[in-house]
Design a protein around this motif. Structure first.
Motif, PDB file in Angstrom:
ATOM      1  N   THR A 189       0.828  -1.211   0.000  1.00  0.00           N
ATOM      2  CA  THR A 189       0.000   0.000   0.000  1.00  0.00           C
ATOM      3  C   THR A 189       0.860   1.257   0.000  1.00  0.00           C
ATOM      4  O   THR A 189       0.614   2.199  -0.767  1.00  0.00           O
ATOM      5  N   MET A 190       1.883   1.297   0.846  1.00  0.00           N
ATOM      6  CA  MET A 190       2.726   2.491   0.929  1.00  0.00           C
ATOM      7  C   MET A 190       3.474   2.738  -0.381  1.00  0.00           C
ATOM      8  O   MET A 190       3.656   3.893  -0.793  1.00  0.00           O
ATOM      9  N   ALA A 191       3.908   1.668  -1.043  1.00  0.00           N
ATOM     10  CA  ALA A 191       4.682   1.830  -2.275  1.00  0.00           C
ATOM     11  C   ALA A 191       3.852   2.445  -3.390  1.00  0.00           C
ATOM     12  O   ALA A 191       4.383   3.186  -4.233  1.00  0.00           O
ATOM     13  N   VAL A 250      -6.818   3.220  -3.082  1.00  0.00           N
ATOM     14  CA  VAL A 250      -5.904   2.090  -3.237  1.00  0.00           C
ATOM     15  C   VAL A 250      -6.222   0.961  -2.260  1.00  0.00           C
ATOM     16  O   VAL A 250      -6.308  -0.208  -2.635  1.00  0.00           O
ATOM     17  N   THR A 251      -6.376   1.289  -0.978  1.00  0.00           N
ATOM     18  CA  THR A 251      -6.629   0.253   0.027  1.00  0.00           C
ATOM     19  C   THR A 251      -7.894  -0.526  -0.290  1.00  0.00           C
ATOM     20  O   THR A 251      -7.926  -1.761  -0.199  1.00  0.00           O
ATOM     21  N   GLU A 252      -8.943   0.197  -0.657  1.00  0.00           N
ATOM     22  CA  GLU A 252     -10.206  -0.465  -0.989  1.00  0.00           C
ATOM     23  C   GLU A 252     -10.045  -1.398  -2.188  1.00  0.00           C
ATOM     24  O   GLU A 252     -10.598  -2.497  -2.216  1.00  0.00           O
ATOM     25  N   ALA A 253      -9.259  -0.958  -3.169  1.00  0.00           N
ATOM     26  CA  ALA A 253      -9.041  -1.782  -4.357  1.00  0.00           C
ATOM     27  C   ALA A 253      -8.256  -3.045  -4.020  1.00  0.00           C
ATOM     28  O   ALA A 253      -8.614  -4.151  -4.441  1.00  0.00           O
ATOM     29  N   VAL A 254      -7.181  -2.900  -3.234  1.00  0.00           N
ATOM     30  CA  VAL A 254      -6.346  -4.054  -2.882  1.00  0.00           C
ATOM     31  C   VAL A 254      -7.130  -5.053  -2.035  1.00  0.00           C
ATOM     32  O   VAL A 254      -7.110  -6.269  -2.282  1.00  0.00           O
TER      33      VAL A 254
END
Length: 328
Positions: free
Chosen positions: A138-140, A227-231
């Motif tokens: 996530t951070m990357a 992003v988090t929701e997608a991952v």
């Protein structure tokens, strides 16, 4: 792969001891992990510790900016998170605390445990590595560019390949219930199924609601996408549902896949608590519902996941432990 169902507790087998090839009766038969896996896991822990310590160093100095959508947002304003919103930057600091206080020690202990030839240690190793994979993937790709970008990418790469090798090693160990014990099939299956069904609702519900009204999701602010929701929806949810299906069908690999997912769920309570405390101390305005709702829901989920994970690991048959066993 063979399924053994003698009288009493179900005894499941997979890996090199399945199909009548014998059972581990001595330390020499203990599971082995590769040197490259140990090196990658140790590198992951070191990189995670460095990123977490640096991320925790600076407190916020809020700055108000105008977003590309014409709205106002408050940035963190200082340190490596200076270009994050205050909401996300302080959230990241909370995650850094959990990574340093819980994630690094858990990974170090699990590496030692697995190298001694423990079946439980080998089963838990993908979960310990999986925390770092989840955080630094996530951070990357989400964090605003900062001096730690290369460390994020390195931690992402190291944890990704360590996770693949750890899961491969776990795939090869015998998963059998100890005499007089049963693997927690109903509890694990129900929890995984509910988690897999609820996660898309929690993540995608607000996003779909915003899209139907022509708005952007709350807290998106300066960011371009969720992003988090997608991952979570694209990667975690299918894995959780697959593990639930395998567990219900008494497939041994269901438990192998369930352990890292349960470990990640167990980390939710300390993560949400640390993130919320960090946000409140940074001056982020949260409604009582925004504080109590996530904390209450995730604490319950985390406690149940921890209980199921503990039952699962203690029920697994463990061969005699050997001195550190490795395979080049």
């Amino acid at each position: 792969m063979t399924l053994h169902l003698p009288s009493g507790s179900p005894r499941l087998e997979t890996g090199p001891y399945a199909q009548g090839r014998g059972r581990p009766t001595s330390p020499q038969d203990s599971p082995r992990i590769r040197d490259v896996l140990v090196a990658l896991a140790a590198l992951t822990a070191c990189l995670g510790a460095v990123a977490a310590v640096i991320g925790m160093m600076e407190r916020p100095d809020p700055v108000v900016v105008e977003t590309v959508r014409g709205t106002e947002a408050v940035l963190y304003g200082q340190g490596v998170y200076r270009y994050e919103t205050l909401f996300v930057g302080s959230l990241n600091r909370g995650t850094d605390v959990v990574t340093l206080v819980l994630g690094v020690p858990l990974l170090a202990v699990t590496i030692w445990w697995a190298r001694r030839g423990s079946v439980r240690g080998v089963l838990l190793l993908p979960g310990a590595v999986g925390w770092f994979l989840y955080v630094y993937a996530t951070m990357a790709v989400r964090a605003a560019f900062n001096p730690l970008f290369v460390i994020y990418v390195a931690a992402f790469a190291a944890s990704l390949y360590a996770f693949v090798l750890a899961l491969q090693a776990a795939w090869q160990v015998p998963v059998r219930a100890r005499a007089g014990r049963a693997l927690p099939r109903p509890a694990a299956g129900v929890l995984l199924l509910l988690s897999g069904l609820l996660m898309p609702v929690i993540w995608l519900g607000p996003i779909l609601g915003a899209q139907l009204t022509g708005q952007v999701p709350d807290r998106l602010e300066t960011y371009t996408t969720a992003v988090t929701e997608a991952v979570d929806t694209a990667v975690i949810v299918p894995a959780v549902l697959l593990a639930a299906a395998w567990v219900w069908r008494r497939r041994p690999h269901g438990y192998v896949l369930a352990v890292p997912l349960l470990a990640l769920e167990t980390m939710l309570a300390p993560m949400i608590a640390a993130q919320t405390a960090s946000q409140l101390s940074a001056g982020v305005e949260l409604t009582p519902a925004e504080v109590v709702g996530p904390l209450g829901g995730f604490v319950v989920l985390s406690l149940v996941a921890g209980w199921v994970l503990g039952r699962l690991l203690t029920a697994v048959e463990e061969p005699g432990l050997a001195p550190p066993a490795r395979e080049a």
